[in-house]
Motif scaffolding. Structure first.
Motif, PDB file in Angstrom:
ATOM      1  N   ALA A 143       3.432 -24.363   2.075  1.00 28.94           N
ATOM      2  CA  ALA A 143       4.526 -23.537   1.560  1.00 28.94           C
ATOM      3  C   ALA A 143       4.871 -22.384   2.493  1.00 28.94           C
ATOM      4  O   ALA A 143       5.793 -21.634   2.229  1.00 28.94           O
ATOM      5  CB  ALA A 143       4.152 -22.982   0.183  1.00 28.94           C
ATOM      6  N   LEU A 144       4.140 -22.251   3.589  1.00 28.83           N
ATOM      7  CA  LEU A 144       4.310 -21.101   4.458  1.00 28.83           C
ATOM      8  C   LEU A 144       5.241 -21.387   5.625  1.00 28.83           C
ATOM      9  O   LEU A 144       5.326 -22.505   6.120  1.00 28.83           O
ATOM     10  CB  LEU A 144       2.948 -20.654   5.008  1.00 28.83           C
ATOM     11  N   GLY A 145       5.928 -20.342   6.066  1.00 32.66           N
ATOM     12  CA  GLY A 145       6.764 -20.447   7.240  1.00 32.66           C
ATOM     13  C   GLY A 145       5.938 -20.240   8.496  1.00 32.66           C
ATOM     14  O   GLY A 145       4.738 -19.967   8.436  1.00 32.66           O
ATOM     15  N   PRO A 146       6.565 -20.323   9.653  1.00 36.14           N
ATOM     16  CA  PRO A 146       5.840 -20.209  10.926  1.00 36.14           C
ATOM     17  C   PRO A 146       5.270 -18.812  11.176  1.00 36.14           C
ATOM     18  O   PRO A 146       4.361 -18.666  11.991  1.00 36.14           O
ATOM     19  CB  PRO A 146       6.903 -20.573  11.963  1.00 36.14           C
ATOM     20  N   ASP A 147       5.799 -17.779  10.494  1.00 38.99           N
ATOM     21  CA  ASP A 147       5.335 -16.415  10.732  1.00 38.99           C
ATOM     22  C   ASP A 147       4.218 -15.994   9.793  1.00 38.99           C
ATOM     23  O   ASP A 147       3.749 -14.854   9.849  1.00 38.99           O
ATOM     24  CB  ASP A 147       6.497 -15.431  10.591  1.00 38.99           C
ATOM     25  N   LEU A 148       3.774 -16.890   8.902  1.00 43.14           N
ATOM     26  CA  LEU A 148       2.733 -16.563   7.936  1.00 43.14           C
ATOM     27  C   LEU A 148       1.488 -17.398   8.196  1.00 43.14           C
ATOM     28  O   LEU A 148       1.574 -18.571   8.542  1.00 43.14           O
ATOM     29  CB  LEU A 148       3.221 -16.813   6.509  1.00 43.14           C
ATOM     30  N   THR A 149       0.334 -16.779   8.012  1.00 46.83           N
ATOM     31  CA  THR A 149      -0.942 -17.470   8.190  1.00 46.83           C
ATOM     32  C   THR A 149      -1.809 -17.214   6.967  1.00 46.83           C
ATOM     33  O   THR A 149      -1.988 -16.065   6.553  1.00 46.83           O
ATOM     34  CB  THR A 149      -1.686 -16.958   9.438  1.00 46.83           C
ATOM     35  N   ILE A 150      -2.324 -18.270   6.382  1.00 41.93           N
ATOM     36  CA  ILE A 150      -3.184 -18.141   5.214  1.00 41.93           C
ATOM     37  C   ILE A 150      -4.586 -18.631   5.564  1.00 41.93           C
ATOM     38  O   ILE A 150      -4.747 -19.634   6.270  1.00 41.93           O
ATOM     39  CB  ILE A 150      -2.606 -18.913   4.003  1.00 41.93           C
ATOM     40  N   ASP A 151      -5.592 -17.883   5.122  1.00 39.02           N
ATOM     41  CA  ASP A 151      -6.986 -18.227   5.417  1.00 39.02           C
ATOM     42  C   ASP A 151      -7.815 -18.119   4.154  1.00 39.02           C
ATOM     43  O   ASP A 151      -7.775 -17.095   3.455  1.00 39.02           O
ATOM     44  CB  ASP A 151      -7.564 -17.288   6.477  1.00 39.02           C
TER      45      ASP A 151
END
Length: 228
Positions: A143-151
């Motif tokens: 669900a994330l765009g290229p500018d978001l990072t989820i960890d």
């Protein structure tokens, strides 16, 4: 400035204030992440903001509406045992009692009684989502765009907007789209809007302009702001 605080609850607050020009900001963020591994973090966020007084009370109600220029600046007081973050039934009961007294005998339906949804107080360049909040969020990188990072860090999840913290300075035309995307993704786990407005910098129920400024701060990453 380093500030430590605790309350008669299984929670604590640690604040570290550094000059925004300081080198190694990303390294410090990584060290904080490492230190928090395994710790039950309910909520949190990192980013640039305005340091409170080193001594004494942080008079947040007197802070000017700096978010008009610095759209990504963090100005919300991140107290972890705030009603913004945790549901306190005694708090709700007291607010409902005040509400009924103000009604002066007029009936208030159950749906109209005060209540709120606890959650994230704000969104930063890196936002921490832990505890039961993660159950309200579809934690998936799809669900994330290229500018978001989820960890996924075990006891909590982090969402990072952009490669590094920014002020969102209008005078420098800094792009805040990554923060807006982060807000849109995290909206299901945000604390109740009305509670966030009442906790926002400068808020005063007696001053319409201060109410407007508080709403502008809370909604600074909303879709309407993005279209403005």
């Amino acid at each position: 400035m380093l500030a430590l605080a605790h309350a008669p609850l299984p929670m604590a607050e640690i604040r570290i204030e550094l000059p925004w020009q300081a080198e190694g900001a990303l390294d410090l963020m990584a060290q904080v992440d490492a230190a928090l591994e395994g710790v039950p973090v309910p909520t949190g966020y990192m980013g640039y903001g305005f340091a409170p007084r080193a001594l004494g009370v942080n008079y947040v109600s007197f802070v000017p509406p700096a978010q008009r220029r610095y759209r990504c600046a963090l100005m919300m007081d991140p107290v972890p045992f705030s009603p913004l973050v945790r549901h306190d039934q005694s708090f709700v009961t007291m607010r409902r009692l005040e509400q009924k007294r103000a009604a002066k005998g007029r009936a208030i339906g159950e749906a109209g009684l005060f209540d709120y949804v606890p959650g994230l107080p704000d969104v930063g360049c890196r936002t921490y989502i832990g505890g039961a909040l993660r159950d309200r969020l579809a934690v998936t990188s799809e669900a994330l765009g290229p500018d978001l990072t989820i960890d996924d860090r075990g006891t909590f999840t982090t969402l990072t907007a952009g490669p590094a913290p920014i002020w969102g300075d209008l005078n420098l035309n800094e792009d805040i789209s990554a923060y807006q995307a982060a807000f849109a993704y995290l909206e299901p786990v945000m604390s109740d809007w009305n509670m966030r407005v009442r906790s926002a910098p400068g808020y005063s129920i007696k001053d319409k302009e201060r109410v407007r400024q508080a709403k502008a701060y809370v909604d600074r990453f909303a879709v309407a702001e993005q279209q403005a």
